[in-house]
Design an enzyme around this catalytic site. Structure first.
Site: not given
Ligand code: C6P
Length: 424
Positions: A141, A218, A221, A244, A382
């Site tokens: 991401h 990370d 997910q 999430k 992203c």
């Molecule tokens: N992915 C998706 O629709 P934040 O925005 O900081 O809560 O998370 C960022 C982020 C980091 N790593 C992974 C693997 C992610 O999936 C995400 C967020 C969302 O896939 C929004 S772009």
């Protein structure tokens, strides 16, 4: 159990046969799942972007604002003490949920993005230099790419990428090429938000340790969807987001090994993160407070604690099993549509499916689905380097959670077929 969908009316819900979750009862806990969108019941299939929130979380946030709204760690009065207690008890809940090394290993951030940036600034800016390598993967991401691009730019270190295969798995067959004595940090996604791939963390951790590198995972997910035991996972830092995993927006977690956190420089300077301040110099508080400068997101942290309670009551193992069933069902149903191309590995994968439909742009598909009350994500998620690898501008993505049903996946497939009929 009966659930209502926009297209098919009331139809029997079959996923219950294969999972232990009482989905109909669970759905009643989520106020937004009973609302109408464009005169249709909402079919929410964008859980990888953010999850819906149960009443328990919404009520807990209200409770804070209505009953003990006060700043924390500084008020010598009852409501301030209660707020502090609730905040720190949320830290204990999160620590238990992921089996953190210690409760104080859990730092509250604004989300995964801020958690990764914290390491890139507090560790990266002080430990990287020319000749050092940061190793990430091609399936990251943006929040696990940009902080390292900036850190490499500022320190003179080099950013390298483990490549991906066309099925969305990591090409780890030649590790010596990537894991070298120059590698200082390996940072990678646990479960891909585009492919659903679940990466072999333990194996990568071992490769990193063989060359003396630190490991950041990370887990944005993975933590919401499957049991997390950080002590057996294989990492030095773990990052994830509250929103999430049924929690509020504006809160996330960085969990780090105590000895690393203790040795790291602060991220942001301000109130709460200090031990003493003179006009000449200051000393720092202990982790985790060293990294929580200023008034934190008190209501959101307390709400995240309630989300953890809720997930534990339902059972994260059951949630994982339920999502696996839904994913298998979705893979089968979508691949039965000849115009659909599905991305990612066939078998072991998390609860989402990215796909494209021949001659239908994902944005157009999302619009047709939206007219039916179905919310999916369409775009680059992203993760633009993945789109470049796949040679597509975007994909459609349906992502599942504990409250989703096979009936909703049927509605998705009907919508996809309707879009094909309408647009091609
Ligand atoms: N992915 C998706 O629709 P934040 O925005 O900081 O809560 O998370 C960022 C982020 C980091 N790593 C992974 C693997 C992610 O999936 C995400 C967020 C969302 O896939 C929004 S772009």
């Amino acid at each position: 159990m009966n659930l209502t969908t926009g297209k098919t009316g009331t139809i029997s819900q079959s996923v219950e046969d294969t999972t232990s979750l009482d989905v109909a009862t669970i759905r009643k806990d989520f106020p937004q799942l009973s609302r109408q969108v464009r005169d249709k019941p909402l079919t929410y299939l964008d859980n990888a972007a953010t999850s819906q929130k149960p009443r328990a979380v919404i009520n807990k946030i209200n409770e804070y604002y209505q009953q003990y709204n006060a700043n924390i760690h500084r008020a010598i009065y009852a409501i301030g003490e209660q707020a502090t207690l609730e905040y720190e008890s949320a830290r204990e809940k999160v620590a238990r949920f992921i089996n953190a090394w210690e409760t104080s290993s859990v730092i509250f951030t604004r989300g995964t993005t801020e958690a990764i940036n914290l390491v890139a600034y507090s560790w990266g800016r002080h430990n990287l230099g020319p000749g050092d390598e940061i190793l990430i993967t091609e399936m990251e991401h943006h929040s696990n790419i940009i902080p390292w691009q900036l850190a490499a730019r500022d320190t003179g270190a080099t950013l390298r990428y483990i490549p991906i295969r066309s099925d969305g798995t990591l090409a780890l067959n030649n590790p010596d090429e990537y894991f070298t004595d120059k590698t200082r940090l390996v940072s990678f996604i646990h479960q891909s938000n585009v492919f659903g791939t679940i990466n072999p963390v333990r194996e990568i951790y071992q490769m990193a340790k063989d060359v003396g590198a630190l490991v950041l995972v990370d887990a944005a997910q993975s933590v919401p969807h499957s049991p997390m035991d950080i002590q057996t996972l294989g990492c030095d830092f773990l990052a994830f987001s509250g929103h999430k995993m049924l929690g509020p927006t504006g809160v996330g977690v960085l969990c780090g090994r105590q000895e690393l956190l203790t040795g790291m420089e602060p991220f942001l300077g301000g109130g709460e993160m200090i031990n003493s301040v003179t006009m000449e110099e200051s000393t720092w508080n202990k982790p985790p407070w060293k990294f929580e400068a200023g008034t934190p997101n008190i209501a959101q942290v307390i709400g995240l604690g309630a989300a953890v309670d809720y997930l534990e009551t339902i059972g994260i193992d059951s949630i994982e099993r339920h999502e696996r069933t839904l994913t298998r069902y979705a893979l089968e149903a979508l691949s039965a549509i000849p115009e659909v191309t599905i991305y990612g590995p066939g078998a072991e994968r998390g609860g989402l499916v990215s796909f494209n439909v021949e001659n239908v742009h994902p944005h157009d598909l999302a619009q047709v689905l939206d007219e039916r009350g179905i919310a999916i994500r369409a775009g680059h998620h992203c993760a633009q380097p993945i789109m470049q690898k796949l040679d597509v501008p975007a994909t459609a993505r349906a992502s599942f959670y504990l409250y989703n049903t096979t009936v909703e996946i049927d509605a998705l497939c009907e919508g996809v077929t309707a879009a094909i009929d309408f647009m091609t």
